[in-house]
Design a protein around this motif. Structure first.
Motif, short mmCIF file in Angstrom:
data_model
loop_
_atom_site.label_atom_id
_atom_site.label_comp_id
_atom_site.label_asym_id
_atom_site.label_seq_id
_atom_site.Cartn_x
_atom_site.Cartn_y
_atom_site.Cartn_z
N ASP A 10 0.84 -1.21 0.00
CA ASP A 10 0.00 0.00 0.00
C ASP A 10 0.87 1.26 0.00
N LYS A 11 1.92 1.23 0.84
CA LYS A 11 2.79 2.41 0.96
C LYS A 11 3.53 2.67 -0.35
N ASP A 18 9.54 -0.05 -8.24
CA ASP A 18 8.87 -0.29 -6.96
C ASP A 18 9.36 -1.58 -6.31
N GLU A 74 1.14 4.17 -2.95
CA GLU A 74 0.15 5.19 -2.57
C GLU A 74 0.02 6.30 -3.62
N ASN A 75 1.12 6.58 -4.34
CA ASN A 75 1.02 7.63 -5.37
C ASN A 75 0.66 7.08 -6.74
N ASN A 76 0.59 5.77 -6.84
CA ASN A 76 0.38 5.16 -8.15
C ASN A 76 -0.48 3.91 -8.00
N PRO A 77 -1.72 4.06 -7.49
CA PRO A 77 -2.49 2.87 -7.12
C PRO A 77 -2.72 1.91 -8.28
#
Ligand code: HEM
Length: 206
Positions: free
Chosen positions: A131-132, A145, A135-138
């Motif tokens: 999730d973390k 990443d 968070e900017n790129n769901p």
């Protein structure tokens, strides 16, 4: 079970009956006949994929794909005399990739999910981490990443250690000596599963 899984299981079963070593006996058995039928079906699927792609490449049609894939590489490969691979050779490579690629990953993913379900506290840590990172790129995991998944990577590795997707590898020795010990030139198998267990028991992993 898909056809490939059924064939894997049938082939494994064959190994348990010494009589079935002989192709002419196996081919007459019901397992042998259904194995052959599934094999023909899978070959026809691979042949279709290869033929379609070949036609597109030969026609010079505009390609919507962004990346060159392994089939394109095989289809355009030429040896030093400029001769390409035959359809049967290409199919053998495609079959290897399809088998190696689906069986291992299915087994690994299934067991990793099973382990995470048994250990919800780690499942939660993995969930928070993903999730973390996203968070900017769901919804999208990008190549960069992957390095952020510290706990998840360890859970994946631990899942594969506990339930090795490839539990055994085999080698045919050509020399009689390995590390100072004499062995006849034989077929050896190494149990990856046992290596991971003995490494743990000998205290090399804590
Ligand atoms: C969790 C996933 C995977 C695991 C645990 C795994 C494991 C292995 C292992 C242990 C070997 C070596 C076998 C030996 O040397 O006797 C191997 C070889 C190979 N794997 Fe995988 N594999 C995985 C995924 C894949 C995928 C996704 C593909 C293809 C799409 C693939 C294609 C191959 C091929 C072609 C070889 C033979 C390489 C060679 O000998 O030249 N594997 N794999």
């Amino acid at each position: 079970m898909g056809k490939k899984q059924v064939m894997g299981a049938t082939n494994f079963k064959r190994g348990g009956n010494p009589l079935m070593i002989f192709d002419f006996i196996y081919n007459m058995s019901s397992d042998g006949r259904s194995f052959r039928k599934d094999c023909d079906y899978i070959h026809s699927v691979a042949d279709n994929v290869i033929d379609n792609r070949k036609k597109i490449l030969e026609s010079g049609q505009k390609d919507e794909k962004k990346h060159l894939d392994s089939l394109d590489i095989l289809l355009s490969a030429k040896d030093e005399n400029g001769i390409g691979m035959s359809n049967t050779d290409i199919r053998a490579e495609v079959d290897t990739f399809m088998f190696e690629g689906h069986d291992t990953t299915t087994s690994a993913i299934s067991w990793i999910l099973y382990d995470l379900a048994k250990h919800p506290e780690y499942q939660k840590l993995c969930q928070n981490e993903v999730d973390k990172a996203l968070e900017n790129n769901p919804g999208f995991v990008k190549w960069e990443d992957l390095g952020k998944f510290y706990v998840l990577t360890r859970c994946i590795k631990e899942g594969m250690r506990l339930h090795s997707p490839v539990p055994l590898v085999a080698r045919q020795s050509t020399k009689e000596i390995i590390d100072g010990t004499t062995f006849p030139p034989e077929l050896f198998s190494v149990s990856i599963y046992m290596v991971s267990i003995t490494t743990l028991l000998s205290g090399q992993i804590r």
